[in-house]
Design an enzyme around this catalytic site. Structure first.
Site, PDB file in Angstrom:
ATOM      1  N   LYS A  19     -19.657 -33.831  19.655  1.00 49.26           N
ATOM      2  CA  LYS A  19     -21.423 -32.664  20.609  1.00 49.26           C
ATOM      3  C   LYS A  19     -22.563 -33.766  20.062  1.00 49.26           C
ATOM      4  CE  LYS A  19     -19.100 -28.831  19.065  1.00 49.26           C
ATOM      5  NZ  LYS A  19     -18.401 -29.391  18.400  1.00 49.26           N
ATOM      6  N   ARG A  94     -20.014 -19.560  18.872  1.00 49.19           N
ATOM      7  CA  ARG A  94     -18.343 -19.535  18.358  1.00 49.19           C
ATOM      8  C   ARG A  94     -17.943 -18.288  18.868  1.00 49.19           C
ATOM      9  NH1 ARG A  94     -21.424 -23.400  14.438  1.00 49.19           N
ATOM     10  NH2 ARG A  94     -19.919 -24.162  12.834  1.00 49.19           N
ATOM     11  N   ARG A 133     -16.406 -40.544   9.118  1.00 48.63           N
ATOM     12  CA  ARG A 133     -17.633 -40.017   9.681  1.00 48.63           C
ATOM     13  C   ARG A 133     -17.684 -40.519   8.012  1.00 48.63           C
ATOM     14  NH1 ARG A 133     -19.013 -34.844  12.320  1.00 48.63           N
ATOM     15  NH2 ARG A 133     -17.768 -33.543  10.885  1.00 48.63           N
ATOM     16  N   ARG A 166     -16.957 -36.361   4.213  1.00 46.08           N
ATOM     17  CA  ARG A 166     -16.825 -34.621   3.618  1.00 46.08           C
ATOM     18  C   ARG A 166     -15.096 -34.918   3.441  1.00 46.08           C
ATOM     19  NH1 ARG A 166     -19.780 -32.664   8.648  1.00 46.08           N
ATOM     20  NH2 ARG A 166     -18.401 -30.447   8.838  1.00 46.08           N
ATOM     21  N   ARG A 177      -8.146 -28.267  10.610  1.00 42.68           N
ATOM     22  CA  ARG A 177      -9.561 -27.927  11.142  1.00 42.68           C
ATOM     23  C   ARG A 177      -8.945 -27.575  12.807  1.00 42.68           C
ATOM     24  NH1 ARG A 177     -13.808 -31.294   9.652  1.00 42.68           N
ATOM     25  NH2 ARG A 177     -15.458 -30.076  10.893  1.00 42.68           N
TER      26      ARG A 177
HETATM   27  P1  AMP Z   1     -22.283 -26.522  11.691  1.00 42.43           P
HETATM   28  O1  AMP Z   1     -23.221 -26.982  11.277  1.00 42.43           O
HETATM   29  O2  AMP Z   1     -22.086 -25.726  12.958  1.00 42.43           O
HETATM   30  O3  AMP Z   1     -20.552 -26.600  11.027  1.00 42.43           O
HETATM   31  O4  AMP Z   1     -22.111 -24.914  10.780  1.00 42.43           O
HETATM   32  C1  AMP Z   1     -22.286 -24.811   9.691  1.00 42.43           C
HETATM   33  C2  AMP Z   1     -21.721 -23.597   9.752  1.00 42.43           C
HETATM   34  O5  AMP Z   1     -23.115 -22.677   9.345  1.00 42.43           O
HETATM   35  C3  AMP Z   1     -20.886 -22.863   9.739  1.00 42.43           C
HETATM   36  O6  AMP Z   1     -19.726 -23.282   9.378  1.00 42.43           O
HETATM   37  C4  AMP Z   1     -20.830 -21.043   9.904  1.00 42.43           C
HETATM   38  O7  AMP Z   1     -21.042 -20.552   8.758  1.00 42.43           O
HETATM   39  C5  AMP Z   1     -22.814 -21.118   9.901  1.00 42.43           C
HETATM   40  N1  AMP Z   1     -22.747 -21.546  11.649  1.00 42.43           N
HETATM   41  C6  AMP Z   1     -23.345 -22.240  12.750  1.00 42.43           C
HETATM   42  N2  AMP Z   1     -23.021 -21.561  14.041  1.00 42.43           N
HETATM   43  C7  AMP Z   1     -22.923 -20.430  13.733  1.00 42.43           C
HETATM   44  C8  AMP Z   1     -22.438 -19.198  14.766  1.00 42.43           C
HETATM   45  N3  AMP Z   1     -22.795 -19.857  16.261  1.00 42.43           N
HETATM   46  N4  AMP Z   1     -21.970 -18.552  14.601  1.00 42.43           N
HETATM   47  C9  AMP Z   1     -21.605 -18.284  13.390  1.00 42.43           C
HETATM   48  N5  AMP Z   1     -22.128 -18.738  12.459  1.00 42.43           N
HETATM   49  C10 AMP Z   1     -22.463 -20.133  12.875  1.00 42.43           C
END
Ligand code: AMP
Length: 230
Positions: A19, A94, A133, A166, A177
């Site tokens: 993505k 999400r 990655r 990571r 995951r």
């Molecule tokens: P990401 O970089 O998209 O993996 O997001 C990192 C963290 O941000 C996630 O593990 C959540 O804690 C929070 N987060 C990101 N997008 C959302 C969302 N749409 N709703 C709730 N928490 C989010």
């Protein structure tokens, strides 16, 4: 916010589905801003304050940040002038509740989601992508040992420091995951299938091939025209 003619695209797919890479390509091709909730929330944490602390507590535990905080940030972001022609939404919605509140907020602004690109991927491709990655611990830029290698092996092109794997990209964790992701997003996929917005795309393809597939789809749907990519 812009009007109904804006191109509001949601990118939906498992970790490692490509993505982020595709978002970079779409942003350039269609001149739309990349709205990543993960990036926005990290920025809010950096800003500090009560809200920043609340967000950090959730993120540190790997939990989702409360829907009302995330939705308000996305809706505010979409009101900015650079988003008038549309946005590429990445990492949001999400949950089903977020999808529903986004729809409500958008309809108040006479705006809607144009399409949801659902990146279908096979498990072995995702495991290969994520275990290869490498991330810069300073600027957060992503690389891949074979697909997107840095200029100097193992070193960030910009920060000149050592790239890291990571913890949650290790093959043994990736499979779990993916399982968790599928369970969590099932309702969301069903919701967008039911309202006719879901478009499955092949996340196993290379980034350029996948863009061709998406661009063809967008032309067919009348989102973009033939003369240019936007
Ligand atoms: P990401 O970089 O998209 O993996 O997001 C990192 C963290 O941000 C996630 O593990 C959540 O804690 C929070 N987060 C990101 N997008 C959302 C969302 N749409 N709703 C709730 N928490 C989010």
């Amino acid at each position: 916010m812009g009007n109904k003619g804006s191109l509001n695209i949601v990118l939906l797919g498992a970790p490692g589905a490509g993505k982020g890479t595709q978002a970079d390509i779409l942003v350039k091709a269609y001149h739309l801003p990349h709205v990543s909730t993960g990036d926005m929330l990290r920025a809010a944490v950096k800003e500090g304050g009560k809200l920043g602390i609340k967000i950090k507590t959730c993120m540190d535990k790997g939990e989702l940040v409360p829907d009302e905080i995330v939705t308000a940030s996305v809706v505010d972001r979409m009101k900015k002038s650079d988003a008038a022609n549309g946005v590429i939404l990445d990492g949001y919605p999400r949950t089903l509740a977020q999808a529903e509140s986004l729809d409500k907020a958008l309809s108040r602004e006479k705006r809607n989601i144009s399409a949801v690109l659902y990146f279908k991927t096979s498990e072995n491709v995702v495991v290969q992508r994520l275990s290869g990655r490498r991330v810069c611990p300073s600027c957060g830029k992503n690389y891949h040992v074979t697909n997107i290698p840095p200029k100097k092996e193992g070193i960030c092109d910009t920060c000149n420091i050592k790239l890291v794997l990571r913890d949650d990209d290790k093959p043994e964790t990736v499979k779990n995951r993916l399982k968790v992701y599928e369970e969590r997003t099932k309702d969301l996929v069903d919701y967008y299938k039911k309202n006719g917005l879901l478009r499955e795309v092949d996340g196993d393809l290379s980034a350029n091939k996948l863009f061709e597939q998406i661009n063809t789809l967008f032309k067919r749907e009348g989102f973009v025209n033939d003369c240019c990519n936007g």
